[in-house]
Write a protein that holds these residues in place. Structure first.
Motif, mmCIF file in Angstrom:
data_model
loop_
_atom_site.group_PDB
_atom_site.id
_atom_site.type_symbol
_atom_site.label_atom_id
_atom_site.label_comp_id
_atom_site.label_asym_id
_atom_site.label_seq_id
_atom_site.Cartn_x
_atom_site.Cartn_y
_atom_site.Cartn_z
ATOM 1 N N SER A 47 -3.248 -4.397 9.241
ATOM 2 C CA SER A 47 -4.168 -4.345 8.109
ATOM 3 C C SER A 47 -4.806 -5.695 7.808
ATOM 4 O O SER A 47 -5.945 -5.751 7.351
ATOM 5 C CB SER A 47 -3.434 -3.867 6.851
ATOM 6 O OG SER A 47 -2.878 -2.592 7.023
ATOM 7 N N HIS A 105 -5.033 -5.148 -2.066
ATOM 8 C CA HIS A 105 -5.713 -4.885 -0.809
ATOM 9 C C HIS A 105 -6.824 -5.882 -0.507
ATOM 10 O O HIS A 105 -7.320 -5.938 0.615
ATOM 11 C CB HIS A 105 -6.298 -3.472 -0.816
ATOM 12 C CG HIS A 105 -5.285 -2.404 -0.564
ATOM 13 N ND1 HIS A 105 -4.371 -2.015 -1.514
ATOM 14 C CD2 HIS A 105 -5.038 -1.648 0.537
ATOM 15 C CE1 HIS A 105 -3.612 -1.052 -1.021
ATOM 16 N NE2 HIS A 105 -3.990 -0.813 0.233
ATOM 17 N N ASN A 148 1.190 -0.154 -5.174
ATOM 18 C CA ASN A 148 -0.054 0.600 -5.230
ATOM 19 C C ASN A 148 -0.005 1.621 -6.363
ATOM 20 O O ASN A 148 0.932 2.404 -6.478
ATOM 21 C CB ASN A 148 -0.271 1.305 -3.888
ATOM 22 C CG ASN A 148 -1.537 2.113 -3.862
ATOM 23 O OD1 ASN A 148 -1.500 3.323 -4.017
ATOM 24 N ND2 ASN A 148 -2.668 1.457 -3.697
ATOM 25 N N SER A 175 0.831 -1.191 0.000
ATOM 26 C CA SER A 175 0.000 0.000 0.000
ATOM 27 C C SER A 175 0.875 1.254 0.000
ATOM 28 O O SER A 175 1.657 1.463 -0.917
ATOM 29 C CB SER A 175 -0.957 -0.042 1.210
ATOM 30 O OG SER A 175 -1.909 0.990 1.149
ATOM 31 N N ILE A 210 -6.975 0.332 -4.031
ATOM 32 C CA ILE A 210 -8.183 0.189 -3.217
ATOM 33 C C ILE A 210 -8.894 1.532 -3.127
ATOM 34 O O ILE A 210 -8.242 2.596 -3.090
ATOM 35 C CB ILE A 210 -7.845 -0.320 -1.789
ATOM 36 C CG1 ILE A 210 -9.123 -0.562 -0.989
ATOM 37 C CG2 ILE A 210 -6.918 0.649 -1.067
ATOM 38 C CD1 ILE A 210 -8.903 -1.249 0.349
ATOM 39 N N ASN A 253 -3.923 -12.001 -0.983
ATOM 40 C CA ASN A 253 -2.848 -11.020 -1.026
ATOM 41 C C ASN A 253 -1.546 -11.755 -0.720
ATOM 42 O O ASN A 253 -0.996 -11.661 0.373
ATOM 43 C CB ASN A 253 -3.087 -9.896 -0.018
ATOM 44 C CG ASN A 253 -2.037 -8.808 -0.108
ATOM 45 O OD1 ASN A 253 -1.353 -8.669 -1.116
ATOM 46 N ND2 ASN A 253 -1.908 -8.028 0.961
#
Length: 300
Positions: free
Chosen positions: A139, A275, A189, A115, A215, A279
């Motif tokens: 997360s 996300h 990301n 991320s 995301i 994953n």
């Protein structure tokens, strides 16, 4: 096998892991179990001060100076064997011009996260040092449906990654096209990778395999970011595109279907990282061969 034969050496039992929060703060109840989770897996954990705040803005885990100091401590202190991000969110890019690049270039400690951590992965890639796009404790760990991803991370850490390893496989996907490509794996990301355009921190894109995921980005924003990569010449210079999940918003499938078939390079879509779930851990800063027909990535 000697450790110098590994692209990413195994993280041995008892290794000491520095946990840092270079981006956002943990949600209530997500910090307390982290040390125990790592102990259960056979590692020692030390949560550095950024994990505990206080947040100067509600989207930052701690003041910039605290988060920056923790990055330097985690990579510079020889007691630590690896660096684990607590979570993503936002804030890493605020630190980029303060990070001691020489320090990061002289330690091969593994950085683990994804991320917002995309920008820190870029620094490691620039220094020629592998890092790991992978689930983070605040997360992902302990959440329903995430156990297989967490297990895959720790299995990989125990085993290490070396040349010849098949690091994953994507199911057949309508947007995959082309043959095979090879190059250095970069990216992460999509929004954060685009944020590096025009800065000194963008990794080398010529001949690279670019991985993207995101995301909570509405289709028009995904369209804008892909257009930005096209206009910046990135999509003409990469050897191949690896597409992970786009989740948490209205489906971006139509936008991806508009952009991806126009690319001249091979595209492997539906990669199990991002996300959402699955994953699976994805090494970055290493060379790989992407084979669209089989859906495989193989380290080379």
């Amino acid at each position: 096998m000697a450790e110098d034969e590994f692209l990413i050496p195994p993280l041995r039992p008892g290794a000491r892991i520095a946990v840092i929060a270079p981006a956002g703060p943990p949600k209530p109840g997500r910090l307390e179990p982290v040390e125990g989770w790592l102990n259960e897996r056979g590692y020692q954990a030390r949560l550095l001060p950024s994990c505990f705040g206080p947040p100067p803005l509600d989207f930052l885990a701690a003041p910039d100076a605290v988060r920056l100091a923790d990055v330097h401590t985690a990579f510079g202190d020889p007691q630590f064997d690896a660096v684990l991000a607590l979570r993503g969110g936002s804030g890493c890019i605020r630190l980029m011009d303060g990070i001691d690049l020489g320090l990061l270039a002289h330690t091969r400690k593994l950085l683990i996260g994804y991320s917002d951590l995309t920008v820190l992965h870029a620094l490691r890639t620039q220094a020629g040092i592998p890092s790991l796009h992978a689930p983070m404790p605040a997360s992902d760990w302990g959440l329903p449906g995430a156990q297989a991803d967490t297990d895959a991370l720790f299995d990989g850490l125990a085993r290490g990654w070396r040349v010849g390893d098949v690091i994953g496989q994507a199911a057949p996907h309508a947007l995959s096209h082309g043959g095979s490509a090879r190059g250095q794996l970069i990216g992460g990301n999509l929004a954060m990778f685009c944020a590096l355009l025009g800065t000194p921190f963008l990794p080398e894109v010529d001949g690279a395999l670019l991985f993207i995921e995101d995301i909570s980005e509405e289709p028009y924003r995904v369209d804008r970011m892909l257009s930005q990569l096209r206009l910046a010449g990135v999509l003409d210079r990469i050897a191949g595109l690896l597409v992970g999940s786009f989740s948490g918003a209205e489906s971006a499938d139509a936008v991806l279907a508009d952009h991806l078939p126009k690319l001249r390079c091979p595209v492997l879509a539906g990669w199990p990282a991002g996300h959402g779930q699955p994953n699976r851990p994805l090494p970055l800063g290493v060379r790989a061969r992407m084979d669209v027909a089989s859906g495989r990535l193989t380290l080379i």
